[in-house]
Write an enzyme that holds these catalytic residues in place. Sequence first.
Site, mmCIF file in Angstrom:
data_model
loop_
_atom_site.group_PDB
_atom_site.id
_atom_site.type_symbol
_atom_site.label_atom_id
_atom_site.label_comp_id
_atom_site.label_asym_id
_atom_site.label_seq_id
_atom_site.Cartn_x
_atom_site.Cartn_y
_atom_site.Cartn_z
ATOM 1 N N GLU A 237 -49.789 9.204 -33.956
ATOM 2 C CA GLU A 237 -50.121 9.402 -35.337
ATOM 3 C C GLU A 237 -48.922 9.268 -36.188
ATOM 4 O OE1 GLU A 237 -51.753 13.412 -37.548
ATOM 5 O OE2 GLU A 237 -50.596 13.598 -35.942
ATOM 6 N N LYS B 231 -59.610 11.313 -38.219
ATOM 7 C CA LYS B 231 -59.645 12.586 -37.586
ATOM 8 C C LYS B 231 -60.786 13.545 -38.335
ATOM 9 C CE LYS B 231 -56.306 16.365 -37.241
ATOM 10 N NZ LYS B 231 -54.701 16.824 -37.702
ATOM 11 N N CYS C 97 -53.927 14.895 -32.514
ATOM 12 C CA CYS C 97 -53.190 16.105 -32.991
ATOM 13 C C CYS C 97 -53.826 17.236 -32.359
ATOM 14 C CB CYS C 97 -52.748 15.987 -34.242
ATOM 15 S SG CYS C 97 -51.116 17.134 -34.761
#
Length: 624
Positions: free
Chosen positions: A367, A429, A480
């Site tokens: 990321e 995301k 994440c």
Amino acid sequence: MPSGSETTAASAAGGRPAERPDTPDGTEQPRSPQKEEAGTGTGTADAGPATAQHLSEPAPAEPAEDGAPAARPGRLRRLNGLIRRETPRTAAAAAAGVALALAFPPYGLWPLSILAVTALSLLTRGRTVRQGAWTGFAFGWPFFTVLLKWLHVVGWDAVLGLAFLESLFVLLLGAALAATSRLPLWPLWGACLWVAEEWARDRTPFGGFPWGRIAFANTGSPYTPLAALGGAPLVTFAAALTGTALAGAALAVWGLRRKVQSERVTDPDSSTPVPAGVRSYANLVPLVGSLTLAVAVTGAGYAVPVPTAADDTADIAVVQGNVQQPGMEFLGRPMKILNNHVDTTLDLARKVKAGKVKQPELVIWPENSSDLDPYKWPEAGDRIDQAAKAIGVPILVGALVDHPSREGYVKNQGIVWDPKKGPGASYTKQHPVPFGEYVPFRDELSKVITRLQRIPRDFWPGDRTGVLQTGPARLGDVICFEVAYDEIPRDTVNAGARALVVQTNNATYGRTGQPEQQLVMSKLRAVEHGRAVVTAAPSGISAVVAPDGTIQQRTQEFERDVLTATLPLRDDTTLADRVGAAPEWLLAMVGVLSCAAAWFAGRSRSVRQAQQTRHVRQKQEGQQ
């Protein structure tokens, strides 16, 4: 499983707890209606904040010199008595909360998670709802403060504030544990309530915050394989049930001890070496039953198969290019992080060409590996293209991309960058982090909390799973903190992902324990879904986790490194994938229903006691 025995509230005369005799089955003897605490509907079975009848009769008020009524000394005595009684219990709850935090990385003492559940069960046993709530809060706030201390990078006020918010859920848990502790089979209801607490905390507010789930402390314990059957909620349930069963065993031992003492007092001249009550097998049933349950639940995980056979494989390389500096300013100057990853990939390509490293079939970057939008900044896109052409295989790139139609918003994306075609499929995301990647009520809160102005733009959430064809492998991209939420990895696997990739950036929290806490989530997801999990971070920890949850390779923090591995690709899904969230909803619902049962039982008990009181009064009036 026993109901156990407890001590009474402080006696009116001396303020010290007076013991009540147990019934033969180890439960408490019924209290008289006059001593039942009014208004709770549950009664009081242990020392704790008491009504005036429990402590002493209030002293008459004495007039102050100016004629106003003075504070009654009885109130002060009651307050002092309350503090004296509750301080040891509150301290014990806080210590148990800290112990639970130590069960998580970077300490990783998972047995403490079981003992912490045991402690909270004992501390709330037989208490009123209000007393249980306080005990839960005293347990929860220290727990989350120690667990989330990595947030001190942002500020200790952030640590204490978030810990306080999360501890409110444990406050409700403590109240529920106290209410249901009088029910038969109370250890079972207590374990379900732990699942219910995590169910609520994982979803509210602002999409929830799953950090600190008991399952994440048990990613290398005997309970871990149960994730393949019912996901993280089943692991939490099993660990919590073991803890509550041990609490039942402790109460059973205490009850046997009370019986021994009682028999010795009633027959002090007896020369019998073992009292008759202990010789009775019936008195041992609660203890044996609780211990058997704890052992059975602990051993159940060993009976769960964890399939790891690969249907196919792919050779991968994970590039950790490092950042300029740790902390809030990890980005450094523009293009710094991108150049780090490009240069590391170019070095990998030279080693492949020299025959020192096997040619990978795909390369994974973390990321934020591109700190500039590669669609908007040609220099960023050219550098990524250079790296892809040098290595000759697709690269999964992490980048922040400006929203094409929503001005002021960005997307946190994983982009498949082909050496011939350039950027292709991407994943956005789905679950941005509140107050980290977007600011709820921005206009209002930014004026009060000026640090929120350091988040200049809000992230726009994606609306689909991250299944991407990356070279020969169909990978599921999870970005994440999304690895902490059950539904996102599960939906990704059910959509066809043969392995999972967690693109993350922990540079802000480097060397604080947060990267280790997130890594164990990848371990649990690997077992839960029967998939290999690759974690890629710019500053570490990057890792390759096998489908059985073992970490095959990992990097150190703040070092430039490359991991190369043969990644197993699997098509079969686990039972946890097929049943989805059903086990969690079922267990949470049982916990909620147990609270309803406790409320109705308390109401029925209050009605019976009121009837008994009226009957006694009517009888006394008739005699007069």
